[in-house]
Design a protein around this motif. Structure first.
Motif, PDB file in Angstrom:
ATOM      1  N   MET A 220       4.748  12.936   5.444  1.00  0.00           N
ATOM      2  CA  MET A 220       3.890  13.176   4.279  1.00  0.00           C
ATOM      3  C   MET A 220       4.656  13.953   3.218  1.00  0.00           C
ATOM      4  SD  MET A 220       0.207  14.424   5.770  1.00  0.00           S
ATOM      5  CE  MET A 220      -0.865  13.362   6.730  1.00  0.00           C
ATOM      6  N   LEU A 221       4.486  13.554   1.968  1.00  0.00           N
ATOM      7  CA  LEU A 221       4.990  14.388   0.898  1.00  0.00           C
ATOM      8  C   LEU A 221       4.217  15.697   0.891  1.00  0.00           C
ATOM      9  CD1 LEU A 221       5.473  11.886  -2.078  1.00  0.00           C
ATOM     10  CD2 LEU A 221       7.164  12.692  -0.426  1.00  0.00           C
TER      11      LEU A 221
ATOM     12  N   LEU B  74      -2.959   8.741   4.628  1.00  0.00           N
ATOM     13  CA  LEU B  74      -3.900   9.824   4.365  1.00  0.00           C
ATOM     14  C   LEU B  74      -3.639  10.534   3.039  1.00  0.00           C
ATOM     15  CD1 LEU B  74      -4.396  11.403   7.897  1.00  0.00           C
ATOM     16  CD2 LEU B  74      -5.916   9.863   6.657  1.00  0.00           C
ATOM     17  N   LEU B  75      -2.405  10.493   2.545  1.00  0.00           N
ATOM     18  CA  LEU B  75      -2.098  11.061   1.227  1.00  0.00           C
ATOM     19  C   LEU B  75      -1.636   9.969   0.275  1.00  0.00           C
ATOM     20  CD1 LEU B  75      -0.303  14.464   1.960  1.00  0.00           C
ATOM     21  CD2 LEU B  75      -2.694  14.056   1.425  1.00  0.00           C
ATOM     22  N   SER B  76      -2.181   8.784   0.439  1.00  0.00           N
ATOM     23  CA  SER B  76      -1.753   7.635  -0.364  1.00  0.00           C
ATOM     24  C   SER B  76      -1.889   7.898  -1.862  1.00  0.00           C
ATOM     25  CB  SER B  76      -2.580   6.408   0.034  1.00  0.00           C
ATOM     26  OG  SER B  76      -2.325   5.308  -0.803  1.00  0.00           O
TER      27      SER B  76
ATOM     28  N   ILE C 175       0.843  -1.195   0.000  1.00  0.00           N
ATOM     29  CA  ILE C 175       0.000   0.000   0.000  1.00  0.00           C
ATOM     30  C   ILE C 175       0.883   1.252   0.000  1.00  0.00           C
ATOM     31  CG2 ILE C 175      -1.909   1.168   1.152  1.00  0.00           C
ATOM     32  CD1 ILE C 175      -2.512  -1.734   0.269  1.00  0.00           C
ATOM     33  N   MET C 176       0.527   2.221  -0.838  1.00  0.00           N
ATOM     34  CA  MET C 176       1.262   3.490  -0.861  1.00  0.00           C
ATOM     35  C   MET C 176       0.960   4.297   0.390  1.00  0.00           C
ATOM     36  SD  MET C 176       3.286   5.733  -2.165  1.00  0.00           S
ATOM     37  CE  MET C 176       3.639   5.184  -3.848  1.00  0.00           C
ATOM     38  N   GLN C 177       2.019   4.828   1.013  1.00  0.00           N
ATOM     39  CA  GLN C 177       1.874   5.688   2.178  1.00  0.00           C
ATOM     40  C   GLN C 177       2.005   7.160   1.779  1.00  0.00           C
ATOM     41  OE1 GLN C 177       3.933   3.697   5.864  1.00  0.00           O
ATOM     42  NE2 GLN C 177       5.229   3.316   4.084  1.00  0.00           N
ATOM     43  N   SER C 178       1.646   8.036   2.695  1.00  0.00           N
ATOM     44  CA  SER C 178       1.739   9.478   2.449  1.00  0.00           C
ATOM     45  C   SER C 178       3.168   9.927   2.199  1.00  0.00           C
ATOM     46  CB  SER C 178       1.172  10.249   3.648  1.00  0.00           C
ATOM     47  OG  SER C 178      -0.121   9.825   3.965  1.00  0.00           O
TER      48      SER C 178
ATOM     49  N   LEU D  14       9.791  16.898  -1.482  1.00  0.00           N
ATOM     50  CA  LEU D  14       9.634  17.696  -0.272  1.00  0.00           C
ATOM     51  C   LEU D  14       8.612  17.032   0.647  1.00  0.00           C
ATOM     52  CD1 LEU D  14       9.446  21.356  -1.674  1.00  0.00           C
ATOM     53  CD2 LEU D  14      11.437  20.183  -0.716  1.00  0.00           C
ATOM     54  N   GLU D  15       8.874  17.095   1.954  1.00  0.00           N
ATOM     55  CA  GLU D  15       7.918  16.598   2.930  1.00  0.00           C
ATOM     56  C   GLU D  15       7.272  17.774   3.650  1.00  0.00           C
ATOM     57  OE1 GLU D  15       9.670  13.802   5.587  1.00  0.00           O
ATOM     58  OE2 GLU D  15       9.583  12.161   4.129  1.00  0.00           O
TER      59      GLU D  15
END
Length: 694
Positions: A323-324, A262-264, A241-244, A305-306
């Motif tokens: 998060m990105l 949350l920003l997958s 699963i892609m993470q934020s 950038l995060e």
């Protein structure tokens, strides 16, 4: 043996699928269902069946999801309770002293108007730990059991355990979790030291409560997704699963920490934009991922950038997780154009979604959308939409604009259908333009030095317009732009981030303590990778970082850490001061510095993704499919022009198209404005440049 991977990304309107293997790269798109796990699993099954691939031969399914985000935004999720230290019951209600609208007496604080955990479900427990980790009041285990019983009797399904200073000593939270799991095994438990092991109790408590609220939702969703894939024969495939953060994670880890997703969806898009830029030798990028419901915007100044901890919010709730840096606005192809009560003209954030969708799709939608405007203006070929699988009805788009936008106000822009359609695009573009300015100019990035990468189903139709507004001279449209976020999943590494708060003065912190804390974080990260079946010795990369700030300063900066050998304190100070000068324009040479948090990012490289290249062929006439009338200009000065249309699948590398022109493809439409030229690159991307004649 051939490695075959499938990436599936869920959007608000469509679910996008891409499958790659040796000498194979194919895409698929289908409407998102009410339960996104259904369209995701069906999409995976359909793309394999379409290309005669045995499900048992699929190695990995990579998934980007918006389930957690939607649940938080829509104030849904599991009924959640909280156990917290006596005296801190209202910490997540009070929040911080700063308000979004400081002088408004009517503005509602989001954490108070829609609390993650209502006050009656927040129970206090007798326990107390003081810095630097001293237990001054032991945990009252009887209170834990009694309070949990009350929550269970109230229908609570998930509990957040949030004790003061638990980041310094986790024993009380760990023991509380053991008691709950032993006495109430059906209840999900999230402890703050597992979710976000660092100081600032408001952000830590809120983040943990969100995690607790989402954990059952995400667990149920992924269970359904896995079961449906198994029913289709994909039970042997690994699911990531892609993470934020832009890193992939196993179902096991995401179920434990759904807050990381949350920003997958948007994260996959940013990775795709960066990857396309690298293949085109473009380093400084602004990515625009415009789909059916929203537009995601990010700046890539040569690196990902995060989000800064102070700005890390979703639905106005603080979410302290990696998060990105992506900004999402409600501007997509399905965004509805409408007049408010004061006759102000708006586009979005309301969306027609996949059902009923834009009026032109003939699924019952009656309100005009951005897509309807594009159809009316001749930019979308109604016979070639989604490869001709969906027949658009231009007359329904015109009817929707006539019924809802004409004659509402006495303005020239709304005197004809074409003018109203152009006005719709102007407002939609203005919303995205303002967001891009906030992400670039207001943060010190000059967009004129950047390449604008446009993707998503709607992005390539708006990118050149935005480039003209921003004075950007180069635009990049990746291959299969409507599937780009799914393609981005193929480029993400498996990655886990862990942190702990130290909060000691740099000049006096004990080197052995720092080393021991880092060793514990490294061990946690390597255990997570091993749990995914990854050979840590062969594939793992462990990156150590530290958060630092001047004593008394409100927020920290993150710098790299390379060990405690030699004059390590001076090295850290130099890095911190260099970054402080970049961020704030100055630094304080003699002020004491605090070593706040230690961080370790444990990652393993993904299977290398080498997309197919395009054969050289500069004869663009061979790809020409005909001509059509397309309306350019503005709502006050429409300019209909007869333009050539091209089939992107038949364009070869080296081919150059002079604007105005349209390039049609299965999942999107590329609009080349007057004064722009388009060159097809070997990577399959189209690079558009302004020849100065616009």
């Amino acid at each position: 043996m051939t490695t075959i991977q499938i990436g599936v990304d869920v959007g608000g309107t469509n679910t996008d699928v891409v499958m790659i293997g040796d000498d194979m790269e194919v895409t698929h798109k289908l409407p998102t269902t009410v339960d996104p796990s259904e369209s995701s699993a069906v999409g995976v099954a359909e793309i394999a069946e379409q290309h005669a691939i045995d499900p048992a031969d699929i190695d990995t399914v990579l998934h980007g999801t918006t389930v957690g985000t939607n649940a938080l935004i829509e104030n849904e999720g599991a009924r959640t309770g909280m156990l917290t230290t006596e005296g801190f019951r209202d910490a997540i209600h009070i929040g911080r002293h700063r308000k979004l609208h400081t002088f408004s007496i009517q503005f509602e604080q989001p954490q108070q108007a829609n609390p993650i955990v209502p006050r009656r479900r927040r129970k206090t427990i007798s326990e107390r730990i003081y810095p630097p980790g001293e237990v001054v009041r032991p945990l009252d285990e009887d209170e834990v059991i009694e309070a949990t019983q009350e929550l269970v009797d109230d229908g609570v399904e998930s509990i957040a355990v949030c004790y003061l200073h638990s980041y310094l000593d986790t024993t009380h939270e760990d023991r509380t979790k053991e008691l709950i799991q032993d006495q109430f095994p059906s209840v999900t438990v999230s402890t703050s030291n597992e979710v976000v092991n660092q100081f600032r109790e408001y952000e830590r408590f809120t983040t943990t409560a969100i995690n607790a609220r989402l954990a059952p939702v995400m667990s149920n969703y992924l269970d359904r997704f896995e079961r449906q894939l198994a029913d289709f024969g994909f039970e042997n495939a690994d699911i990531l699963i892609m993470q934020s953060s832009g890193g992939m994670a196993s179902v096991r880890e995401v179920t434990r920490k759904p807050i990381t997703t949350l920003l997958s969806g948007p994260a996959g898009g940013v990775l795709s934009g960066q990857f396309s830029g690298e293949k085109a030798d473009e380093e400084k990028l602004i990515t625009l991922d415009m789909g059916g419901t929203s537009a995601d915007i990010s700046v890539v100044p040569g690196r990902l950038l995060e989000r800064d901890a102070r700005d890390s919010k979703v639905a106005n709730y603080p979410t302290v997780t990696q998060m990105l840096d992506v900004e999402t606005i409600g501007s997509g192809g399905g965004s509805i154009a409408w007049f408010d009560q004061a006759h102000g003209f708006n586009v979005g954030p309301k969306s027609a979604g996949a059902n009923p969708g834009p009026a032109a799709m003939n699924r019952g939608g009656e309100r005009p959308t951005v897509t309807d405007a594009q159809v009316v203006l001749g930019r979308i070929d109604p016979d070639a939409f989604l490869g001709g699988d969906v027949e658009l009805k231009p007359e329904l788009a015109r009817e929707a604009i006539e019924n809802h936008l004409l004659d509402v106000v006495d303005q020239e822009q709304f005197s004809t259908v074409e003018r109203a359609a152009l006005a719709t695009l102007e407002v939609a573009n203005s919303n995205m333009y303002q967001s891009i300015r906030e992400q670039t100019i207001r943060r010190g990035y000059d967009p004129r030095e950047y390449t604008l990468v446009g993707f998503g189903g709607a992005g390539p139709m708006h990118t050149v317009d935005l480039a003209e507004e921003l004075d950007v001279s180069t635009v990049l449209i990746p291959p299969s732009p409507g599937i780009a976020s799914a393609s981005g999943l193929l480029t993400g590494d498996v990655k886990y981030d862990n942190q702990v708060t130290v909060s000691q003065r740099l000049s006096t912190v004990n080197a052995n303590e720092v080393d021991q804390r880092f060793e514990a974080l490294v061990e946690r990260g390597t255990e997570q990778l091993r749990g995914d079946g990854i050979d840590v010795d062969e594939r793992a990369t462990l990156t150590k970082l530290v958060d630092m700030l001047y004593e008394g300063q409100g927020y920290e900066l993150t710098v790299e850490f390379d060990g405690t050998d030699g004059d390590w304190r001076e090295r850290l100070r130099e890095r911190f001061e260099e970054k402080h000068e970049v961020e704030y324009g100055h630094y304080f040479e003699d002020d004491p510095i605090e070593l706040l948090n230690l961080r370790v990012s444990a990652s393993a490289e993904s299977i290398p993704y080498e997309p197919q290249t395009v054969d050289s062929n500069d004869d663009v006439e061979a790809a020409k499919t005909g001509e059509s009338t397309v309306v350019f200009g503005t709502s006050s000065n429409p300019k209909p022009q007869t333009v050539a249309r091209y089939d992107r699948d038949h364009l070869g590398a080296g081919g150059v198209i002079e604007g105005p022109a349209i390039v049609d493809e299965f999942d999107s439409t590329v609009v080349i404005n007057p004064g722009w030229n388009a060159e097809v690159l070997e990577s399959g991307s189209i690079r558009l440049t302004n020849d100065g004649g616009a």
